[in-house]
Design a protein around this motif. Structure first.
Motif, short mmCIF file in Angstrom:
data_model
loop_
_atom_site.label_atom_id
_atom_site.label_comp_id
_atom_site.label_asym_id
_atom_site.label_seq_id
_atom_site.Cartn_x
_atom_site.Cartn_y
_atom_site.Cartn_z
N THR A 329 42.71 50.41 44.15
CA THR A 329 42.35 49.00 44.32
C THR A 329 42.83 48.49 45.67
O THR A 329 43.48 49.20 46.44
N ASP A 332 46.23 42.39 46.34
CA ASP A 332 45.98 41.06 45.78
C ASP A 332 47.21 40.21 46.07
O ASP A 332 48.27 40.39 45.47
N ARG A 335 48.78 38.27 43.04
CA ARG A 335 49.59 39.06 42.12
C ARG A 335 50.91 39.47 42.77
O ARG A 335 51.94 39.55 42.10
#
Length: 337
Positions: A329, A332, A335
């Motif tokens: 991924t 982010d 997060r």
């Protein structure tokens, strides 16, 4: 030699030491092979487990011997050393490698492809040229300082320094070596720029490098170096293992039930550790120019020096790298906060 199950190979430039055992651990073969004999010997051998130290040439031999159906595993030399029983000989080293490769707790180094090694070669060549550029810069600065010519520090000020040297009334014998050093400076800088362009092109073509560049403080150079050095993260059980492998975790010293954590260990890959540290310093410089806040980095800067905060941030970046490479991924920020 069909009963050989495990072989330890002590690599060298010309003469290799072989130590092979069977399933019961009895020695079947113990001999030396010249470089020209290596492929023929293992081609005639039934598929078996082969252990080597991850040193110069190890990845090449791992790829070549793997073509014959052998299970080739590379190990860090420091992990093999405890298995050397006595004395420092090629036979003792090969026997230790043969013993270490069968240990269930042993950690192995992933075999790199030719393309990966080519990219790492680009990084190492660029790092070498950067050191040369620093040396030439220091030489020019030191020589001109003897004639009272001084400008502010920095590679970007070398042009001003050379212009000042050209305008100055220097002895004729000093101008030739100055021009030679100036030519070497500009040639080295052009070579660094050419290698940097190649690395940037590789970063644009690599999906892993693109994902890593979403992490603040990681650019194309750091991203490609990480992606090439860490093609497989399964060897690290957790993100802390990767940080420890890079030498970014405190060195423990515990005794009598008392645990004491010292400075970072500085073990592992120095190049990657420096890249992460420089990226962290860039993030800290940018954060200091911003407004005060309650984020983790700002609170850390209020109670630690910039260099201490950079080490902590580099540690955090390494853990994030492990998570992104493992999950496939992108970063982010919500997060991570």
């Amino acid at each position: 030699m069909t009963d050989i199950t495990t072989v330890g190979v002590d690599l060298a430039k010309s003469v290799f030491q072989i130590h092979g055992v069977n399933a019961e651990g009895a020695i079947v073969v113990r001999r030396q092979l010249r470089r020209s004999q290596m492929l023929d010997f293992f081609q005639r051998l039934a598929p078996c487990l082969i252990g080597m130290e991850a040193c110069a040439g190890a990845h090449h031999w791992a790829r070549e011997l793997g073509k014959f159906g052998h299970d080739v595993r590379l190990m860090p030399p420091s992990y093999v050393k405890p298995y050397v029983r006595r004395g420092k000989t090629d036979q003792a080293d090969a026997e230790a490698i043969c013993e270490a490769v069968t240990r269930p707790s042993m950690r192995f180094v992933a075999v790199k492809s030719e393309e990966t090694q080519a990219l790492l070669m680009t990084h190492k060549a660029r790092e070498f040229l950067v050191r040369q550029l620093t040396q030439v810069t220091n030489a020019i600065r030191a020589h001109l300082a003897e004639f009272g010519i001084v400008v502010p520090k920095g590679v970007h000020n070398v042009g001003r320094l050379l212009e000042a040297g050209e305008r100055a009334d220097l002895p004729t014998t000093a101008r030739m070596p100055l021009r030679l050093l100036a030519d070497q400076f500009f040639e080295t800088r052009d070579r660094i720029d050419a290698l940097t362009k190649d690395i940037r092109r590789e970063a644009e073509a690599s999906g892993a490098a693109k994902r890593l560049q979403t992490i603040p403080g990681i650019g194309p150079i750091t991203a490609t170096a990480l992606a090439a050095t860490l093609p497989d993260t399964t060897g690290f059980r957790s993100s802390r293992d990767l940080s420890a492998w890079l030498g970014l975790t405190p060195k423990p010293h515990s005794s009598g039930g008392k645990e004491k954590l010292g400075r970072i260990s500085k073990m592992g890959n120095r190049y990657l550790r420096r890249l992460l540290y420089l990226g962290a310093m860039g993030v800290i410089a940018a954060r200091r120019r911003g407004l005060p806040g309650e984020d983790w980095l700002w609170r850390l800067l209020q109670r630690k020096t910039a260099k201490q905060a950079a080490i902590a941030l580099a540690n955090r970046m390494a853990r994030t790298v492990w998570a992104l490479l493992r999950s496939g991924t992108s970063y982010d920020a919500a997060r991570a906060a």
